[in-house]
Motif scaffolding. Structure first.
Motif, mmCIF file in Angstrom:
data_model
loop_
_atom_site.group_PDB
_atom_site.id
_atom_site.type_symbol
_atom_site.label_atom_id
_atom_site.label_comp_id
_atom_site.label_asym_id
_atom_site.label_seq_id
_atom_site.Cartn_x
_atom_site.Cartn_y
_atom_site.Cartn_z
ATOM 1 N N HIS A 34 -15.501 -9.283 -9.987
ATOM 2 C CA HIS A 34 -15.527 -8.131 -9.101
ATOM 3 C C HIS A 34 -15.184 -8.509 -7.667
ATOM 4 C CE1 HIS A 34 -17.435 -6.321 -12.612
ATOM 5 N NE2 HIS A 34 -17.018 -5.181 -12.108
ATOM 6 N N GLY A 35 -15.447 -9.738 -7.284
ATOM 7 C CA GLY A 35 -14.924 -10.210 -6.010
ATOM 8 C C GLY A 35 -13.432 -10.435 -6.083
ATOM 9 N N ALA A 36 -12.949 -10.914 -7.234
ATOM 10 C CA ALA A 36 -11.522 -11.196 -7.391
ATOM 11 C C ALA A 36 -10.681 -9.927 -7.382
ATOM 12 C CB ALA A 36 -11.287 -11.965 -8.688
ATOM 13 N N LEU A 37 -11.223 -8.810 -7.875
ATOM 14 C CA LEU A 37 -10.481 -7.553 -7.830
ATOM 15 C C LEU A 37 -10.158 -7.169 -6.387
ATOM 16 C CD1 LEU A 37 -12.336 -5.430 -10.539
ATOM 17 C CD2 LEU A 37 -10.033 -6.380 -10.674
ATOM 18 N N ILE A 38 -11.133 -7.355 -5.497
ATOM 19 C CA ILE A 38 -10.909 -7.078 -4.081
ATOM 20 C C ILE A 38 -9.937 -8.108 -3.510
ATOM 21 C CG2 ILE A 38 -12.035 -6.794 -1.840
ATOM 22 C CD1 ILE A 38 -14.646 -6.219 -3.372
ATOM 23 N N ALA A 39 -10.136 -9.368 -3.891
ATOM 24 C CA ALA A 39 -9.303 -10.442 -3.348
ATOM 25 C C ALA A 39 -7.842 -10.272 -3.725
ATOM 26 C CB ALA A 39 -9.824 -11.789 -3.836
ATOM 27 N N SER A 40 -7.552 -9.828 -4.944
ATOM 28 C CA SER A 40 -6.159 -9.687 -5.353
ATOM 29 C C SER A 40 -5.449 -8.634 -4.512
ATOM 30 C CB SER A 40 -6.076 -9.332 -6.841
ATOM 31 O OG SER A 40 -6.695 -8.084 -7.106
ATOM 32 N N ALA A 41 -6.159 -7.539 -4.173
ATOM 33 C CA ALA A 41 -5.557 -6.512 -3.322
ATOM 34 C C ALA A 41 -5.240 -7.078 -1.939
ATOM 35 C CB ALA A 41 -6.484 -5.308 -3.209
ATOM 36 N N PHE A 42 -6.180 -7.828 -1.361
ATOM 37 C CA PHE A 42 -5.961 -8.407 -0.042
ATOM 38 C C PHE A 42 -4.886 -9.497 -0.089
ATOM 39 C CE2 PHE A 42 -9.861 -6.244 1.022
ATOM 40 C CZ PHE A 42 -9.675 -5.899 2.353
ATOM 41 N N ALA A 43 -4.772 -10.180 -1.223
ATOM 42 C CA ALA A 43 -3.720 -11.187 -1.361
ATOM 43 C C ALA A 43 -2.345 -10.535 -1.334
ATOM 44 C CB ALA A 43 -3.919 -11.971 -2.655
ATOM 45 N N VAL A 44 -2.210 -9.385 -1.994
ATOM 46 C CA VAL A 44 -0.936 -8.665 -1.971
ATOM 47 C C VAL A 44 -0.597 -8.226 -0.556
ATOM 48 C CG1 VAL A 44 0.263 -6.606 -2.789
ATOM 49 C CG2 VAL A 44 -1.187 -7.892 -4.365
ATOM 50 N N LEU A 45 -1.587 -7.685 0.144
ATOM 51 C CA LEU A 45 -1.346 -7.233 1.519
ATOM 52 C C LEU A 45 -1.021 -8.407 2.432
ATOM 53 C CD1 LEU A 45 -4.215 -4.591 1.805
ATOM 54 C CD2 LEU A 45 -1.787 -4.157 1.403
ATOM 55 N N ALA A 46 -1.710 -9.535 2.244
ATOM 56 C CA ALA A 46 -1.453 -10.709 3.083
ATOM 57 C C ALA A 46 -0.063 -11.276 2.848
ATOM 58 C CB ALA A 46 -2.504 -11.791 2.798
ATOM 59 N N ALA A 47 0.497 -11.046 1.660
ATOM 60 C CA ALA A 47 1.845 -11.523 1.345
ATOM 61 C C ALA A 47 2.920 -10.565 1.835
ATOM 62 C CB ALA A 47 1.985 -11.740 -0.158
ATOM 63 N N GLY A 49 2.857 -7.127 1.229
ATOM 64 C CA GLY A 49 2.971 -5.938 0.402
ATOM 65 C C GLY A 49 2.292 -4.738 1.029
ATOM 66 N N ASP A 50 2.499 -3.569 0.414
ATOM 67 C CA ASP A 50 1.862 -2.346 0.881
ATOM 68 C C ASP A 50 0.993 -1.766 -0.228
ATOM 69 O OD1 ASP A 50 3.674 -1.319 -0.930
ATOM 70 O OD2 ASP A 50 5.005 -0.470 0.583
ATOM 71 N N GLY A 51 0.531 -0.530 -0.016
ATOM 72 C CA GLY A 51 -0.335 0.089 -1.008
ATOM 73 C C GLY A 51 0.329 0.239 -2.362
ATOM 74 N N GLY A 52 1.639 0.525 -2.362
ATOM 75 C CA GLY A 52 2.343 0.633 -3.629
ATOM 76 C C GLY A 52 2.388 -0.677 -4.383
ATOM 77 N N ASP A 53 2.512 -1.783 -3.663
ATOM 78 C CA ASP A 53 2.511 -3.104 -4.305
ATOM 79 C C ASP A 53 1.140 -3.433 -4.886
ATOM 80 O OD1 ASP A 53 5.187 -3.527 -3.636
ATOM 81 O OD2 ASP A 53 4.664 -4.377 -1.685
ATOM 82 N N VAL A 54 0.092 -3.026 -4.167
ATOM 83 C CA VAL A 54 -1.264 -3.218 -4.704
ATOM 84 C C VAL A 54 -1.409 -2.469 -6.025
ATOM 85 C CG1 VAL A 54 -3.714 -2.770 -4.313
ATOM 86 C CG2 VAL A 54 -2.285 -3.612 -2.435
ATOM 87 N N GLY A 55 -0.882 -1.248 -6.071
ATOM 88 C CA GLY A 55 -0.928 -0.473 -7.305
ATOM 89 C C GLY A 55 -0.147 -1.113 -8.429
ATOM 90 N N LEU A 56 0.996 -1.724 -8.102
ATOM 91 C CA LEU A 56 1.794 -2.390 -9.133
ATOM 92 C C LEU A 56 1.050 -3.571 -9.739
ATOM 93 C CD1 LEU A 56 5.364 -2.400 -7.516
ATOM 94 C CD2 LEU A 56 4.624 -1.113 -9.538
ATOM 95 N N VAL A 57 0.366 -4.336 -8.912
ATOM 96 C CA VAL A 57 -0.389 -5.483 -9.417
ATOM 97 C C VAL A 57 -1.549 -4.995 -10.292
ATOM 98 C CG1 VAL A 57 -1.837 -7.440 -8.763
ATOM 99 C CG2 VAL A 57 0.286 -6.996 -7.527
#
Length: 435
Positions: A34-47, A49-57
């Motif tokens: 459950h921490g990793a779910l949050i982390a993966s979203a922030f990892a996409v943004l840090a790379a 990406g935008d909200g659409g990229d978070v949704g794709l992941v």
């Protein structure tokens, strides 16, 4: 409460070796995941990406979960379940470790994150049915209800703690280290699950192949009106509630409640409610399992209605807490019903059909949430979500077996499905001790 002693602790008789290992390993993975779910979203943004990229992941993880769930259930009933669980944990460990390395190195690309998330979804598809089948077979008779309630209470507590700890670690250390911690958690869980004892499970009889196993599992589901009725109910309920929580909730919070913090607080109150609901079910043993459980699904419509109004933050938090309590009453009742009615050798296949029904419509409703808001308006869409929960729940109460299924102390493993209004639905035996 009867207990058994060891040199250093006392534990209930229903908390046997397998149950204890399953609970401990589930807590470990819940804390990490459950921490990793949050982390993966922030990892996409840090790379970048935008909200659409978070949704794709996120979608990359969900799609293989849906595609492989039924196969995972058939495999888990054909092979030793703990072997399937350990293999799935190893796959999750490797995929999360690779994700962490890419993020920490600053080299993560969108396609790489999608691929690794998809591998995680495959692992979950095989792990989930095997784990549920293993848990359901690890307790017996009158002790089942309390055992499932304690397990779910531990899981919900770990979910709350994992999300909070993950958010803190992301702020202090960055998302890469949270993903690495999740990989380590899967490694620990795999080691624990490798010690599960399956000698009590009878050897599987030779079957006619994977498709034959899937057809056999479907016959088990379709022959029990209470089972397929509730699976269909939650196909709809989970889909519309997921859309309300994931899409409309944040928008209402932004426009009317003061931003993300109040919405996060409301979700935390829901999590606290699930813990309280599981605690309640360690003491309460409703005789008509599914009747009581289904009545407790009606409040699942309340959060959507509260967002449609919208109500003040304090009222929303109270609604979310109440909903968490009642959903957990259903959850424990449902697990108890599966435990006592489904033959042990078919538990994973039935669980797979249950999981499949629960997630199959979620991607579609997520995709349609935006167009529905544009076509009808956000308030109307939220009222529609609430109404659908009420309608499908009321419809399930029309199924006689849902109203009549009674708690028993002896599972009916090995019997044929009951398709009438009598038999297993009315065959209550005296219940003693703790359940």
């Amino acid at each position: 409460m009867p207990t058994t002693s060891s040199s250093s602790s006392r534990r209930p008789v229903w908390a046997g070796r397998n149950y204890t290992l399953l609970t401990a390993s589930a807590v470990v993975t819940s804390l990490g995941s459950h921490g990793a779910l949050i982390a993966s979203a922030f990892a996409v943004l840090a790379a970048g990406g935008d909200g659409g990229d978070v949704g794709l992941v996120a979608a990359a993880r969900t799609l293989p979960l849906v595609l492989f769930l039924l196969i995972g259930g058939a495999v888990a009933d054909r092979l030793p379940r703990h072997h399937v669980m350990v293999a799935a944990n190893v796959l999750n460990c490797v995929s999360q470790a690779a994700f962490a390395v890419l993020v920490l190195a600053g080299e993560a690309r969108l396609w790489q994150m999608m691929l690794l998330s998809a591998l995680g979804g495959v692992g979950q598809a095989f792990f989930g049915p095997a784990a549920e089948g293993m848990l359901l077979s690890s307790v017996e008779g009158e002790q089942a209800g309390r055992a499932f309630a304690v397990f779910r209470m531990a899981m919900q507590g770990a979910t709350l703690g994992g999300a909070a700890l993950g958010g803190l670690m992301i702020a202090v250390m960055g998302p890469g280290w949270v993903l690495a911690a999740d990989a380590a958690a899967f490694a620990v869980a795999a080691a624990l699950r490798a010690f599960l004892d399956v000698k009590h499970i009878p050897p599987r009889a030779p079957g006619g192949g994977l498709l034959s196993d899937l057809r056999d599992g479907w016959r088990e589901v379709s022959g029990r009106p209470w089972l397929w009725g509730i699976v269909i109910q939650f196909s709809v309920a989970n889909a519309v509630v997921g859309a309300a929580d994931a899409v409309y909730g944040p928008l209402v919070a932004r426009d009317h409640l003061g931003g993300a913090a109040p919405w996060g607080l409301a979700l935390a109150f829901f999590g606290a409610g699930t813990v309280l609901g599981a605690l309640l079910m360690t003491r309460w043993k409703p005789r008509r399992l599914l009747f009581v459980g289904t009545l407790c699904v009606f409040p699942l419509a309340l959060p959507s209605a509260a967002l449609a109004v919208p109500v003040p933050v304090a009222v929303l938090c109270a609604v979310m807490c109440l909903t968490g309590v009642t959903v957990e009453v259903f959850g424990v009742s449902w697990m108890t019903a599966l435990h006592q009615e489904i033959p042990e050798e078919k538990l994973s296949r039935v669980s797979a059909y249950d999981w499949f029904g629960s997630v199959a419509l979620v991607p579609a409703t997520m995709a349609l949430a935006g167009p529905a808001e544009t076509a009808f308006g956000r308030t109307e869409a939220l009222w529609g979500c609430a109404a659908l929960v009420v309608v499908v729940t009321a419809a399930v109460l029309c199924v006689p077996d849902v109203r009549n299924l009674r708690r028993r102390t002896v599972p009916v493993a090995g019997t044929a499905p009951d398709t009438g209004d009598k038999g297993s639905a009315d065959a209550e035996r005296p219940v003693g001790g703790l359940g």
